[in-house]
Design a protein around this motif. Structure first.
Motif, PDB file in Angstrom:
ATOM      1  N   LYS A 145      91.520 -22.326  11.839  1.00  0.00           N
ATOM      2  CA  LYS A 145      91.281 -23.310  10.778  1.00  0.00           C
ATOM      3  C   LYS A 145      90.568 -24.541  11.331  1.00  0.00           C
ATOM      4  N   THR A 146      90.960 -24.969  12.535  1.00  0.00           N
ATOM      5  CA  THR A 146      90.340 -26.132  13.169  1.00  0.00           C
ATOM      6  C   THR A 146      88.878 -25.862  13.508  1.00  0.00           C
ATOM      7  N   ILE A 147      88.610 -24.730  14.140  1.00  0.00           N
ATOM      8  CA  ILE A 147      87.246 -24.409  14.554  1.00  0.00           C
ATOM      9  C   ILE A 147      86.340 -24.182  13.348  1.00  0.00           C
ATOM     10  N   GLN A 148      86.836 -23.491  12.339  1.00  0.00           N
ATOM     11  CA  GLN A 148      86.021 -23.257  11.146  1.00  0.00           C
ATOM     12  C   GLN A 148      85.657 -24.568  10.463  1.00  0.00           C
ATOM     13  N   HIS A 149      86.594 -25.511  10.412  1.00  0.00           N
ATOM     14  CA  HIS A 149      86.296 -26.821   9.810  1.00  0.00           C
ATOM     15  C   HIS A 149      85.248 -27.572  10.634  1.00  0.00           C
ATOM     16  N   MET A 150      85.383 -27.543  11.956  1.00  0.00           N
ATOM     17  CA  MET A 150      84.421 -28.235  12.814  1.00  0.00           C
ATOM     18  C   MET A 150      83.031 -27.619  12.702  1.00  0.00           C
ATOM     19  N   LYS A 151      82.979 -26.299  12.636  1.00  0.00           N
ATOM     20  CA  LYS A 151      81.679 -25.632  12.493  1.00  0.00           C
ATOM     21  C   LYS A 151      81.021 -25.985  11.159  1.00  0.00           C
ATOM     22  N   ALA A 152      81.809 -26.023  10.096  1.00  0.00           N
ATOM     23  CA  ALA A 152      81.265 -26.307   8.770  1.00  0.00           C
ATOM     24  C   ALA A 152      80.777 -27.747   8.650  1.00  0.00           C
ATOM     25  N   GLU A 153      81.481 -28.676   9.293  1.00  0.00           N
ATOM     26  CA  GLU A 153      81.153 -30.093   9.157  1.00  0.00           C
ATOM     27  C   GLU A 153      80.076 -30.556  10.136  1.00  0.00           C
ATOM     28  N   TRP A 154      80.095 -30.014  11.380  1.00  0.00           N
ATOM     29  CA  TRP A 154      79.227 -30.581  12.416  1.00  0.00           C
ATOM     30  C   TRP A 154      78.405 -29.573  13.225  1.00  0.00           C
ATOM     31  N   ASN A 155      78.792 -28.325  13.235  1.00  0.00           N
ATOM     32  CA  ASN A 155      78.081 -27.309  14.011  1.00  0.00           C
ATOM     33  C   ASN A 155      77.941 -27.670  15.490  1.00  0.00           C
ATOM     34  N   PRO A 156      79.059 -27.756  16.231  1.00  0.00           N
ATOM     35  CA  PRO A 156      78.982 -28.016  17.682  1.00  0.00           C
ATOM     36  C   PRO A 156      78.196 -26.917  18.397  1.00  0.00           C
ATOM     37  N   SER A 157      77.677 -27.243  19.571  1.00  0.00           N
ATOM     38  CA  SER A 157      76.861 -26.277  20.322  1.00  0.00           C
ATOM     39  C   SER A 157      77.711 -25.180  20.946  1.00  0.00           C
ATOM     40  N   SER A 158      78.936 -25.498  21.365  1.00  0.00           N
ATOM     41  CA  SER A 158      79.800 -24.491  21.989  1.00  0.00           C
ATOM     42  C   SER A 158      81.257 -24.920  21.916  1.00  0.00           C
ATOM     43  N   PHE A 159      82.142 -23.921  22.030  1.00  0.00           N
ATOM     44  CA  PHE A 159      83.582 -24.171  22.013  1.00  0.00           C
ATOM     45  C   PHE A 159      84.240 -23.542  23.231  1.00  0.00           C
ATOM     46  N   HIS A 160      85.197 -24.267  23.821  1.00  0.00           N
ATOM     47  CA  HIS A 160      86.123 -23.728  24.806  1.00  0.00           C
ATOM     48  C   HIS A 160      87.529 -23.966  24.265  1.00  0.00           C
ATOM     49  N   VAL A 161      88.387 -22.968  24.348  1.00  0.00           N
ATOM     50  CA  VAL A 161      89.785 -23.097  23.938  1.00  0.00           C
ATOM     51  C   VAL A 161      90.649 -22.931  25.179  1.00  0.00           C
ATOM     52  N   VAL A 162      91.567 -23.881  25.401  1.00  0.00           N
ATOM     53  CA  VAL A 162      92.434 -23.861  26.578  1.00  0.00           C
ATOM     54  C   VAL A 162      93.884 -23.772  26.123  1.00  0.00           C
ATOM     55  N   VAL A 163      94.581 -22.713  26.566  1.00  0.00           N
ATOM     56  CA  VAL A 163      95.986 -22.521  26.193  1.00  0.00           C
ATOM     57  C   VAL A 163      96.797 -22.156  27.431  1.00  0.00           C
ATOM     58  N   ALA A 164      98.084 -22.505  27.398  1.00  0.00           N
ATOM     59  CA  ALA A 164      98.964 -22.115  28.510  1.00  0.00           C
ATOM     60  C   ALA A 164      99.280 -20.629  28.437  1.00  0.00           C
ATOM     61  N   ILE A 165      99.672 -20.158  27.246  1.00  0.00           N
ATOM     62  CA  ILE A 165      99.976 -18.738  27.044  1.00  0.00           C
ATOM     63  C   ILE A 165      99.362 -18.274  25.731  1.00  0.00           C
ATOM     64  N   ALA A 166      98.683 -17.133  25.788  1.00  0.00           N
ATOM     65  CA  ALA A 166      98.067 -16.545  24.603  1.00  0.00           C
ATOM     66  C   ALA A 166      98.679 -15.181  24.330  1.00  0.00           C
ATOM     67  N   CYS A 167      98.567 -14.747  23.086  1.00  0.00           N
ATOM     68  CA  CYS A 167      98.955 -13.401  22.697  1.00  0.00           C
ATOM     69  C   CYS A 167      97.686 -12.632  22.325  1.00  0.00           C
ATOM     70  N   THR A 168      97.636 -11.372  22.661  1.00  0.00           N
ATOM     71  CA  THR A 168      96.428 -10.579  22.378  1.00  0.00           C
ATOM     72  C   THR A 168      96.106 -10.557  20.884  1.00  0.00           C
ATOM     73  N   VAL A 169      97.133 -10.561  20.043  1.00  0.00           N
ATOM     74  CA  VAL A 169      96.915 -10.578  18.586  1.00  0.00           C
ATOM     75  C   VAL A 169      96.151 -11.834  18.180  1.00  0.00           C
ATOM     76  N   GLY A 170      96.563 -12.985  18.719  1.00  0.00           N
ATOM     77  CA  GLY A 170      95.909 -14.247  18.406  1.00  0.00           C
ATOM     78  C   GLY A 170      94.493 -14.300  18.933  1.00  0.00           C
ATOM     79  N   ILE A 171      94.284 -13.789  20.143  1.00  0.00           N
ATOM     80  CA  ILE A 171      92.935 -13.761  20.720  1.00  0.00           C
ATOM     81  C   ILE A 171      92.002 -12.940  19.837  1.00  0.00           C
ATOM     82  N   GLU A 172      92.468 -11.762  19.419  1.00  0.00           N
ATOM     83  CA  GLU A 172      91.645 -10.876  18.586  1.00  0.00           C
ATOM     84  C   GLU A 172      91.338 -11.523  17.239  1.00  0.00           C
ATOM     85  N   PHE A 173      92.328 -12.204  16.651  1.00  0.00           N
ATOM     86  CA  PHE A 173      92.117 -12.882  15.367  1.00  0.00           C
ATOM     87  C   PHE A 173      91.110 -14.012  15.517  1.00  0.00           C
ATOM     88  N   LEU A 174      91.228 -14.787  16.576  1.00  0.00           N
ATOM     89  CA  LEU A 174      90.307 -15.897  16.819  1.00  0.00           C
ATOM     90  C   LEU A 174      88.874 -15.394  16.976  1.00  0.00           C
TER      91      LEU A 174
END
Length: 217
Positions: A145-174
């Protein structure tokens, strides 16, 4: 691209282990500091991927052609759990601009929830690198939801996401919702997600462990 920073053993693996350990989690200050240190390692690794330029620097005895970061990224985090990791990123990208997002799980009586995003404070993100930190990538709904809003409003050149622990389900959804051009930096990756959308084995609720329990709304 997905990068698991625990694939190659380092001190970061020790910090992730302490985050998970129920015998260490009671020390809130240590929990926050471990999140901060994981983000510092990620910031250093991300810096290798960003564009640099050569600048002539005056020293007391002459000049030196030094390599400097060409453009500062924008550091973003999702309140409240992301604050320790954001601070870790800011320790390294100390000249960066900052963005803060209020996105949380709004729970319903039947046990389900939706992501409510009520607040975003940030500079102009147009054509800029955005680095978003959040301790847990579980369902991925808040980040999407955060990234989609940022893309719609400003169109950044690139994104990096930093997390301590990820789940494969969340990665695939993202990746499915926001594209595979986003680089995801993980302290570690787990496979399982519970019916209540908690990562297993995970570490529990990162926000509560860092700042204390909260009332659900």
């Amino acid at each position: 691209m997905v990068i698991n920073l625990s694939k190659q053993h380092s001190l970061l693996s020790n910090w992730v282990a302490e985050l998970r350990n129920v015998n260490v989690q009671g020390d809130r200050m240590r929990f926050r500091r471990n999140l901060e240190r994981i983000a510092e390692v990620a910031a250093y690794e991300i810096s290798k991927e960003l564009p640099w330029e050569t600048v002539e620097i005056a020293t007391p005895l002459g000049t030196h052609e030094s390599k400097l970061l060409k453009d500062q990224p924008v550091l973003a985090t999702i309140l409240r759990a992301g604050l320790p990791m954001h601070n870790g990123m800011l320790n390294y990208f100390d000249k960066a601009d900052n963005a803060f997002v209020s996105a949380y799980r709004k729970h319903h009586r039947d046990g389900s929830f939706e992501i409510s995003m009520e607040y975003m404070s940030c500079p102009d993100l147009s054509n800029r690198t955005v680095i978003i930190s959040d301790p847990m990538l579980a369902t991925g709904a808040s980040l999407v939801k955060t990234i989609q809003h940022m893309k719609a409003e400003w169109n950044p050149s690139s994104f990096h996401v930093v997390v301590a622990i990820a789940c494969t389900v969340g990665i695939e959804f993202l990746e499915r919702e926001c594209g595979t051009d986003i680089t995801i930096w993980c302290g570690d990756i787990d496979e399982e997600l519970t019916a209540k959308s908690y990562i297993v084995p995970g570490l529990g609720d990162a926000g509560d462990l860092a700042f204390g329990s909260k009332l659900q709304s």
